[in-house]
Enzyme design. Structure first.
Site, PDB file in Angstrom:
ATOM      1  N   HIS A  97       0.843  -1.207   0.000  1.00 29.96           N
ATOM      2  CA  HIS A  97       0.000   0.000   0.000  1.00 29.96           C
ATOM      3  C   HIS A  97       0.869   1.245   0.000  1.00 29.96           C
ATOM      4  O   HIS A  97       1.942   1.259   0.597  1.00 29.96           O
ATOM      5  CB  HIS A  97      -0.959  -0.003   1.192  1.00 29.96           C
ATOM      6  CG  HIS A  97      -0.303  -0.297   2.511  1.00 29.96           C
ATOM      7  ND1 HIS A  97       0.051  -1.571   2.905  1.00 29.96           N
ATOM      8  CD2 HIS A  97       0.086   0.520   3.510  1.00 29.96           C
ATOM      9  CE1 HIS A  97       0.610  -1.517   4.108  1.00 29.96           C
ATOM     10  NE2 HIS A  97       0.656  -0.260   4.489  1.00 29.96           N
ATOM     11  N   PHE A  98       0.370   2.252  -0.668  1.00 28.49           N
ATOM     12  CA  PHE A  98       1.040   3.556  -0.722  1.00 28.49           C
ATOM     13  C   PHE A  98       0.195   4.537   0.080  1.00 28.49           C
ATOM     14  O   PHE A  98      -1.001   4.676  -0.170  1.00 28.49           O
ATOM     15  CB  PHE A  98       1.153   4.049  -2.172  1.00 28.49           C
ATOM     16  CG  PHE A  98       2.105   3.242  -3.017  1.00 28.49           C
ATOM     17  CD1 PHE A  98       1.787   1.949  -3.418  1.00 28.49           C
ATOM     18  CD2 PHE A  98       3.321   3.780  -3.412  1.00 28.49           C
ATOM     19  CE1 PHE A  98       2.672   1.200  -4.189  1.00 28.49           C
ATOM     20  CE2 PHE A  98       4.211   3.043  -4.180  1.00 28.49           C
ATOM     21  CZ  PHE A  98       3.883   1.748  -4.569  1.00 28.49           C
TER      22      PHE A  98
HETATM   23  P1  5GP Z   1       1.560   0.314   7.304  1.00 25.68           P
HETATM   24  O1  5GP Z   1       2.129   0.618   8.661  1.00 25.68           O
HETATM   25  O2  5GP Z   1       1.392  -1.161   7.068  1.00 25.68           O
HETATM   26  O3  5GP Z   1       2.332   1.001   6.201  1.00 25.68           O
HETATM   27  O4  5GP Z   1       0.129   0.995   7.291  1.00 25.68           O
HETATM   28  C1  5GP Z   1      -1.062   0.296   7.393  1.00 25.68           C
HETATM   29  C2  5GP Z   1      -2.181   1.334   7.380  1.00 25.68           C
HETATM   30  O5  5GP Z   1      -3.399   0.675   7.163  1.00 25.68           O
HETATM   31  C3  5GP Z   1      -2.306   2.117   8.692  1.00 25.68           C
HETATM   32  O6  5GP Z   1      -2.187   3.508   8.425  1.00 25.68           O
HETATM   33  C4  5GP Z   1      -3.682   1.734   9.215  1.00 25.68           C
HETATM   34  O7  5GP Z   1      -4.357   2.788   9.833  1.00 25.68           O
HETATM   35  C5  5GP Z   1      -4.401   1.291   7.945  1.00 25.68           C
HETATM   36  N1  5GP Z   1      -5.425   0.279   8.176  1.00 25.68           N
HETATM   37  C6  5GP Z   1      -5.270  -0.891   8.844  1.00 25.68           C
HETATM   38  N2  5GP Z   1      -6.426  -1.582   8.844  1.00 25.68           N
HETATM   39  C7  5GP Z   1      -7.318  -0.830   8.149  1.00 25.68           C
HETATM   40  C8  5GP Z   1      -8.702  -1.015   7.807  1.00 25.68           C
HETATM   41  O8  5GP Z   1      -9.343  -2.005   8.158  1.00 25.68           O
HETATM   42  N3  5GP Z   1      -9.286  -0.036   7.080  1.00 25.68           N
HETATM   43  C9  5GP Z   1      -8.618   1.070   6.669  1.00 25.68           C
HETATM   44  N4  5GP Z   1      -9.282   1.989   5.950  1.00 25.68           N
HETATM   45  N5  5GP Z   1      -7.320   1.288   6.983  1.00 25.68           N
HETATM   46  C10 5GP Z   1      -6.691   0.351   7.713  1.00 25.68           C
END
Ligand code: 5GP
Ligand code: ZN
Length: 135
Positions: A97-98
């Protein structure tokens, strides 16, 4: 490709609700549920892969134009685009994800350390040759 246990694959399928911003055959964009600032959005390839290197090139083509479109739509003047790979690099969700994170002021949005280190031209030259040879 999709993973039955992946939270973002479930969001793509609509099994978990999201505030969707855009969808095409290859990409999906939605608001982050725990935003670092107002307008924090996520852009993902529909192809399930844990890290950037796991995603085929053709599934990445639409990503940056979409990040740009969302930043413009939100009117973000200052913003960070972030893509984490691996736990110690702060990746919590194992589907590439970005992040598009508006930076409206010093306090809100992404805060990051930038521990720049001194090096020298000889070391950079050796590294440059090593990487270039593998590309
Ligand atoms: P990472 O730390 O993996 O780069 O970021 C993961 C992101 O995904 C976090 O900013 C977190 O808030 C978001 N996230 C995790 N679970 C969900 C979800 O169920 N729905 C949405 N919209 N965002 C999520
Ligand atoms: Zn997934």
């Amino acid at each position: 490709m999709s993973s039955a246990s992946c939270i973002f694959c479930k969001i793509i399928k609509g099994d978990i609700p999201s505030f969707k911003l855009f969808e095409s055959d290859k990409v999906f964009a939605f608001l982050d549920i725990q935003p670092l600032s107002r307008g924090h959005a996520l852009v993902i390839p529909k192809f399930h892969g844990e890290k950037l290197i796991d995603i085929p090139d053709e599934d990445l083509v639409e990503i940056l134009p979409l990040v740009k479109k969302i930043a413009k739509a939100f009117g973000a003047q200052d913003f960070n685009v972030l893509q984490n790979n691996g736990r110690i690099a702060n990746q919590a969700v194992d589907h590439v994800h970005f992040h598009m994170i508006p930076k409206p002021n010093e306090k809100d949005g992404l805060t990051l350390g930038w521990p720049a280190r001194a090096t020298d031209m000889e070391k950079l030259k050796i590294l440059h040759e090593e990487i270039k040879a593998k590309m």
